[in-house]
Design an enzyme around this catalytic site. Structure first.
Site, PDB file in Angstrom:
ATOM      1  N   ARG A 260     -12.088   2.854  -7.803  1.00 28.78           N
ATOM      2  CA  ARG A 260     -12.389   2.827  -9.237  1.00 28.78           C
ATOM      3  C   ARG A 260     -11.129   3.159 -10.030  1.00 28.78           C
ATOM      4  NH1 ARG A 260     -18.253   6.028  -9.210  1.00 28.78           N
ATOM      5  NH2 ARG A 260     -19.300   4.540  -7.838  1.00 28.78           N
ATOM      6  N   ARG A 275     -12.258  13.338  -8.840  1.00 31.49           N
ATOM      7  CA  ARG A 275     -12.250  12.039  -9.513  1.00 31.49           C
ATOM      8  C   ARG A 275     -10.996  11.273  -9.091  1.00 31.49           C
ATOM      9  NH1 ARG A 275     -15.392  10.882 -13.774  1.00 31.49           N
ATOM     10  NH2 ARG A 275     -15.730  13.090 -14.155  1.00 31.49           N
ATOM     11  N   GLU A 347     -21.857  16.811  -9.880  1.00 28.29           N
ATOM     12  CA  GLU A 347     -22.583  15.685  -9.287  1.00 28.29           C
ATOM     13  C   GLU A 347     -22.021  15.309  -7.921  1.00 28.29           C
ATOM     14  OE1 GLU A 347     -22.934  10.891  -9.694  1.00 28.29           O
ATOM     15  OE2 GLU A 347     -22.222  12.007 -11.441  1.00 28.29           O
ATOM     16  N   SER A 350     -26.180  10.250  -6.938  1.00 28.93           N
ATOM     17  CA  SER A 350     -26.963   9.676  -8.034  1.00 28.93           C
ATOM     18  C   SER A 350     -27.884   8.628  -7.431  1.00 28.93           C
ATOM     19  CB  SER A 350     -26.029   9.044  -9.070  1.00 28.93           C
ATOM     20  OG  SER A 350     -26.723   8.702 -10.244  1.00 28.93           O
ATOM     21  N   ARG A 392     -16.697  14.423  -2.106  1.00 28.16           N
ATOM     22  CA  ARG A 392     -17.228  15.578  -2.837  1.00 28.16           C
ATOM     23  C   ARG A 392     -17.964  16.532  -1.901  1.00 28.16           C
ATOM     24  NH1 ARG A 392     -18.735  14.009  -9.104  1.00 28.16           N
ATOM     25  NH2 ARG A 392     -16.794  12.874  -9.498  1.00 28.16           N
TER      26      ARG A 392
END
Length: 429
Positions: A260, A275, A347, A350, A392
């Site tokens: 990303r 991130r 987070e 999801s 994560r």
């Protein structure tokens, strides 16, 4: 993609759904374009009938020796009219498609209202965050002190938002992925699947990544896209297909790198692995009937929660509000894991129910075993969820299992995957 028939039937309800997303009304513009397009199609049909009649008259005239110049002239005029209307129809259809494909899925009735993460609702907590007799460090401090996490070398190779892992931390990352896949395949019946990391425009469009999120992804010089999540490939496995109801639900799991650009995240999580441009994730995707989707969403969320529970990590389950959900979702649960170094929940998974939104974009359908007055085929429902984000999870294990001397205890569930290693210590200098 949205169903035009539903917008025609209740434009106010459609605009209300967009309002819950924080967007302006769009039904009037859509229906105006739709009306023009349908009017053109009616005119085209009428012209085609006239051309067919002229063709019949022409055949009769030729057979009877009658002059056909007038008929030839009429046919040419109709041909030109048809050409103009066909071009106008294509342009209107393109405009309509662009508008519909740019609008997100409408939030479900169970999705709480709100414009951002501040309106998300905590549903439950599991586990108790650990207490320490010392000030807990963040993962990047631990990793650098262990000599097993290097951001400077990654920057030399690729720039910011990359990392080089080595030794036991690299093995721990691999152990987490293998452990997650075993949980999902053995306990929840997901089929482990290997997919391409490079996909085409159609695959990205099918899951809702294109056209809206073009800037969030990496594209190669060949026109391929690097996947931002394995959801792209797994969901598109059923694109353009008609399944039988007996085949559903289909459940897929895949461990992949993800890429990303993190466009718009400047200044956020600039240190560490939270991130990054490249990260790994175990992704879950389910393909179901509409009737199965709600229960499948709960089941998928439970599968992701089971991973965190077996790792002994404290987390909370959040219901995302209408303004904080992803583009394709109608309902989303986020799992947020406790990170002692940050003293907050972050987070890590999801899980979303996308109903038929993606299926319409992919033209993915199934044939009901008993139609019960329904159409011969229906669109499947698609669901996706992180099961969980491996990078994560590595961060969470490091921070929650850190010791005062900077070493990291390996969670019991991972020791078999670590070849019996139960503590990760500083490497020799």
């Amino acid at each position: 993609m949205h169903d035009l028939r539903l917008i025609r039937a209740d434009p106010q309800e459609f605009d209300l759904g967009l309002k819950r997303r924080g967007l302006a009304p769009a039904a009037e513009e859509i229906l105006e374009l739709d009306k023009k397009h349908r009017t053109l199609l009616t005119e085209l049909q009428s012209l085609q009938m006239s051309r067919n009649q002229i063709a019949k008259d022409f055949a009769v005239a030729k057979r009877e020796g009658i002059n056909t110049d007038a008929l030839t002239q009429q046919s040419e005029q109709l041909k030109q009219q048809v050409s103009v209307l066909e071009n106008d129809s294509v342009q209107l259809e393109k405009q309509l498609h662009e508008i519909l494909s740019s609008l997100p899925n409408l939030p479900g009735t169970e999705t709480p209202d709100g414009l951002d993460e501040n309106s998300n609702i905590e549903l439950r907590k599991h586990g108790t965050p650990p207490t320490f007799s010392f000030t807990p460090k963040q993962h990047y401090e631990l990793g650098e002190q262990l000599g097993l996490m290097d951001f400077e070398k990654a920057t030399k190779l690729s720039g910011s938002r990359f990392v080089v892992l080595s030794g036991a931390l690299c093995r721990l990352e691999r152990a987490l992925a293998s452990f997650m896949l075993d949980v999902h395949t053995n306990e929840f019946g997901y089929e482990e699947t290997y997919i391409p990391l490079l996909v085409n425009d159609d695959a990205m469009f099918g899951v809702g990544q294109l056209p809206k999120f073009r800037e969030d992804m990496f594209q190669t010089t060949t026109g391929h896209w690097l996947i931002s999540t394995a959801e792209v490939g797994l969901t598109n496995l059923v694109a353009q297909e008609i399944l039988s109801e007996e085949q559903l639900p289909l459940r897929y799991a895949s461990y992949t790198p993800c890429f990303r650009s993190e466009a718009g995240s400047a200044g956020r999580d600039t240190r560490g692995m939270i991130r990054q441009h490249q990260f790994t994730k175990v992704e879950l995707v389910s393909i179901t009937t509409p009737e199965q989707a709600k229960a499948e969403h709960e089941r998928m969320t439970s599968a992701a929660e089971t991973v965190l529970q077996k790792l002994g990590l404290a987390y909370r389950t959040m219901a995302l509000c209408s303004g904080d959900m992803g583009f394709s979702a109608e309902k989303t649960y986020d799992l947020e894991v406790w990170l002692p170094g940050q003293n907050m929940y972050r987070e890590i998974s999801s899980c979303s129910n996308c109903n038929s939104f993606q299926a319409r974009r992919m033209n993915a359908r199934y044939r009901p075993s008993v139609t019960q007055g329904k159409s011969q085929t229906q669109f499947v429902n698609t669901l996706n969820g992180s099961g969980v984000a491996v990078g994560r999870a590595l961060v969470a294990v490091m921070e929650n299992y850190q010791q005062e001397d900077g070493s990291i205890c390996v969670p019991e569930a991972l020791i078999p995957y670590m070849g019996g290693i139960d503590i990760i210590r500083k490497t020799k200098s």
